[in-house]
Design an enzyme around this catalytic site. Sequence first.
Site, PDB file in Angstrom:
ATOM      1  N   LYS A 252      39.213  42.980  27.129  1.00  0.00           N
ATOM      2  CA  LYS A 252      38.906  42.024  28.202  1.00  0.00           C
ATOM      3  C   LYS A 252      37.487  42.267  28.737  1.00  0.00           C
ATOM      4  O   LYS A 252      36.715  41.328  28.982  1.00  0.00           O
ATOM      5  CB  LYS A 252      39.940  42.177  29.321  1.00  0.00           C
ATOM      6  CG  LYS A 252      39.625  41.408  30.586  1.00  0.00           C
ATOM      7  CD  LYS A 252      39.866  39.927  30.486  1.00  0.00           C
ATOM      8  CE  LYS A 252      39.470  39.237  31.779  1.00  0.00           C
ATOM      9  NZ  LYS A 252      39.843  37.838  31.829  1.00  0.00           N
ATOM     10  N   CYS A 306      35.170  36.937  37.848  1.00  0.00           N
ATOM     11  CA  CYS A 306      35.354  37.541  36.518  1.00  0.00           C
ATOM     12  C   CYS A 306      34.021  37.972  35.912  1.00  0.00           C
ATOM     13  O   CYS A 306      33.688  39.143  35.889  1.00  0.00           O
ATOM     14  CB  CYS A 306      36.056  36.564  35.588  1.00  0.00           C
ATOM     15  SG  CYS A 306      37.737  36.196  36.103  1.00  0.00           S
TER      16      CYS A 306
HETATM   17  N1  LIG Z   1      41.088  33.534  38.867  1.00  0.00           N
HETATM   18  C1  LIG Z   1      40.729  33.575  37.598  1.00  0.00           C
HETATM   19  O1  LIG Z   1      40.048  32.662  37.097  1.00  0.00           O
HETATM   20  C2  LIG Z   1      41.168  34.727  36.711  1.00  0.00           C
HETATM   21  C3  LIG Z   1      41.052  34.554  35.334  1.00  0.00           C
HETATM   22  C4  LIG Z   1      41.466  35.573  34.488  1.00  0.00           C
HETATM   23  C5  LIG Z   1      41.973  36.747  35.038  1.00  0.00           C
HETATM   24  N2  LIG Z   1      42.073  36.917  36.387  1.00  0.00           N
HETATM   25  C6  LIG Z   1      42.629  38.193  36.883  1.00  0.00           C
HETATM   26  O2  LIG Z   1      43.636  37.925  37.813  1.00  0.00           O
HETATM   27  C7  LIG Z   1      43.441  38.739  38.974  1.00  0.00           C
HETATM   28  C8  LIG Z   1      44.002  37.982  40.151  1.00  0.00           C
HETATM   29  O3  LIG Z   1      43.237  36.796  40.285  1.00  0.00           O
HETATM   30  P1  LIG Z   1      43.764  35.541  41.090  1.00  0.00           P
HETATM   31  O4  LIG Z   1      42.741  34.481  40.873  1.00  0.00           O
HETATM   32  O5  LIG Z   1      45.185  35.228  40.776  1.00  0.00           O
HETATM   33  O6  LIG Z   1      43.654  36.093  42.584  1.00  0.00           O
HETATM   34  P2  LIG Z   1      44.141  35.360  43.895  1.00  0.00           P
HETATM   35  O7  LIG Z   1      43.289  35.880  44.983  1.00  0.00           O
HETATM   36  O8  LIG Z   1      44.289  33.893  43.701  1.00  0.00           O
HETATM   37  O9  LIG Z   1      45.627  35.938  44.092  1.00  0.00           O
HETATM   38  C9  LIG Z   1      45.896  37.269  44.374  1.00  0.00           C
HETATM   39  C10 LIG Z   1      47.219  37.313  45.150  1.00  0.00           C
HETATM   40  O10 LIG Z   1      47.588  38.678  45.285  1.00  0.00           O
HETATM   41  C11 LIG Z   1      48.139  38.841  46.577  1.00  0.00           C
HETATM   42  N3  LIG Z   1      48.089  40.257  46.900  1.00  0.00           N
HETATM   43  C12 LIG Z   1      47.030  41.023  47.280  1.00  0.00           C
HETATM   44  N4  LIG Z   1      47.413  42.299  47.451  1.00  0.00           N
HETATM   45  C13 LIG Z   1      48.732  42.343  47.169  1.00  0.00           C
HETATM   46  C14 LIG Z   1      49.691  43.381  47.150  1.00  0.00           C
HETATM   47  N5  LIG Z   1      49.374  44.625  47.466  1.00  0.00           N
HETATM   48  N6  LIG Z   1      50.955  43.075  46.805  1.00  0.00           N
HETATM   49  C15 LIG Z   1      51.302  41.806  46.491  1.00  0.00           C
HETATM   50  N7  LIG Z   1      50.434  40.777  46.478  1.00  0.00           N
HETATM   51  C16 LIG Z   1      49.173  41.051  46.819  1.00  0.00           C
HETATM   52  C17 LIG Z   1      47.288  37.953  47.462  1.00  0.00           C
HETATM   53  O11 LIG Z   1      47.939  37.655  48.675  1.00  0.00           O
HETATM   54  C18 LIG Z   1      47.112  36.733  46.553  1.00  0.00           C
HETATM   55  O12 LIG Z   1      48.148  35.772  46.747  1.00  0.00           O
HETATM   56  C19 LIG Z   1      41.930  38.955  39.015  1.00  0.00           C
HETATM   57  O13 LIG Z   1      41.583  40.128  39.705  1.00  0.00           O
HETATM   58  C20 LIG Z   1      41.575  39.047  37.564  1.00  0.00           C
HETATM   59  O14 LIG Z   1      41.708  40.380  37.092  1.00  0.00           O
HETATM   60  C21 LIG Z   1      41.693  35.909  37.232  1.00  0.00           C
END
Ligand SMILES: NC(=O)c1ccc[n+]([C@@H]2O[C@H](COP(=O)([O-])OP(=O)(O)OC[C@H]3O[C@@H](n4cnc5c(N)ncnc54)[C@H](O)[C@@H]3O)[C@@H](O)[C@H]2O)c1
Length: 474
Positions: A252, A306
Amino acid sequence: MTIVGRPSVGASMLGGSIHVTPNPCRHAKAHIVHCWSGEDATAGIVAVVGAGKMGLPLAAQFATHGWSVIAVDINPEVVATINAGRSHVGDEPGLADLVSRVHAEGLLRATLDAAAAAREADVVVLIVPVMLDAEQRPDYRYMDAAVASIAPGVHAGSTVIFETTLPLGDTRQRFAPALEAASGLVADRDFFVAFSPERLFSGAVLENLAVYPKLVGGIGAASTDRAARFYASVLDAEVVAMSSSEAAEFSKLADTTYRDVNIALANEFARAADLHGIDVQEVIAAANSQPYSHIHQPGIGVGGHCIPVYPHLLLARAPGLSVVETARRVNDGQVDRALATLDPLVGGLAGTPVLVLGMTYREGVKELAYSRAIALIDALRAAGARVSAFDPLLADEEIRALGAEPWHWGEPGPFRAIVTQTADRAFAALDAAWFPDLRAVYDGRNSLRALALPEDVAYVGVGVQASTRTLAGG
Ligand SMILES: NC(=O)c1ccc[n+]([C@@H]2O[C@H](COP(=O)([O-])OP(=O)(O)OC[C@H]3O[C@@H](n4cnc5c(N)ncnc54)[C@H](O)[C@@H]3O)[C@@H](O)[C@H]2O)c1
């Protein structure tokens, strides 16, 4: 159930892999078993920790394949919305309907209680953010809290999978020991720990899930096998069992760092093109007609949580990778380059009204994380400019919170310069007549090449000049 050792899709040709036809679902109807152990056509209970932009689509996807899904989040509103059968994630085609359907079928519920969810679950998928601190080092606060919150519920037979992008070695060295210490169990023997990167693209997540090979690497063979079997039961894409969690983590970081470096190279090509009055987009389109060339597009900067972040996660465990470091510097330097270009075109930025178009990190996604609009506004203000901004996805107060005055589409304005920070198609309908004092347009995404401008308004793209912008090939 097909699990392979190497992706069967070869290197992409001319970006062709972006438009692969989604795989049809060939799963037999699964039946829910007590204590899921990876048998074909069986399903169990999965907890998805972090029900955000990535976590909620994953939860819905798992439920469509017969798994009973518990979405875990620390945000009570998120939990309440899911428990009402609704999606809080906008702009994700198909997601709202899917959430409503699987909730109505009784396969999706949400909770704030991570330990109870982990206790009940056969599989726990963690997808909460790992970000950067002010010194660009990994900031683990959400993931550490998430791991601590599930730890009391981890039991013999649990499979814990990290999908959040992590620095190399974290699954084995940081998180598996934390779970062992809390549970008193031995990882890869009593319970299973794996890394499987989330590689989806906001706005096309459900489609991507049916296409992109799912990479899985455990901290040992038993963990890889159990996690790969889980994904084979819930995804219609190929599942690739990798040799280790480190290899999966690195894959990744490699894919995203490659994109950052590639964009930095395109930005340098743009500088060379400007020096010689050549259209860089014409050059890139021509170069990419050779199947081994995949040059990306130059622009005013790389945003989102990202691509600008993951090179730092790689550097955190492999310091001194000079190409990677330079790429970050080049891409972040694009904002200063825009200002240096604009300044003489408007007779100095100090006191000059400037309109920024597009505040989110890219068009169509309401996400401000690491958006270069923030750096752009800060730099313009530091240069003394009076900054206004517009984004079709943001309300006035959201624009103000970023340090700019809201401008409303079609309103006359005193702006002497316009800078585009996203390539929103709506900006093509801009009318220069709204801005009688306009002197320059800095087209930060080369998306306004065709915009009609009065003769006395300068157009500057990134590697595209006023003299070349009407060329085909852009
Ligand atoms: N957004 C993208 O385009 C994308 C693409 C590929 C990978 N990712 C990966 O996904 C990860 C998450 O991204 P996202 O866009 O879904 O983030 P996001 O901010 O939309 O969602 C994260 C969620 O996690 C919750 N959260 C935070 N701490 C927590 C805890 N201790 N326990 C339970 N829930 C908790 C938050 O309340 C939130 O709802 C990124 O860090 C990345 O590694 C994201």
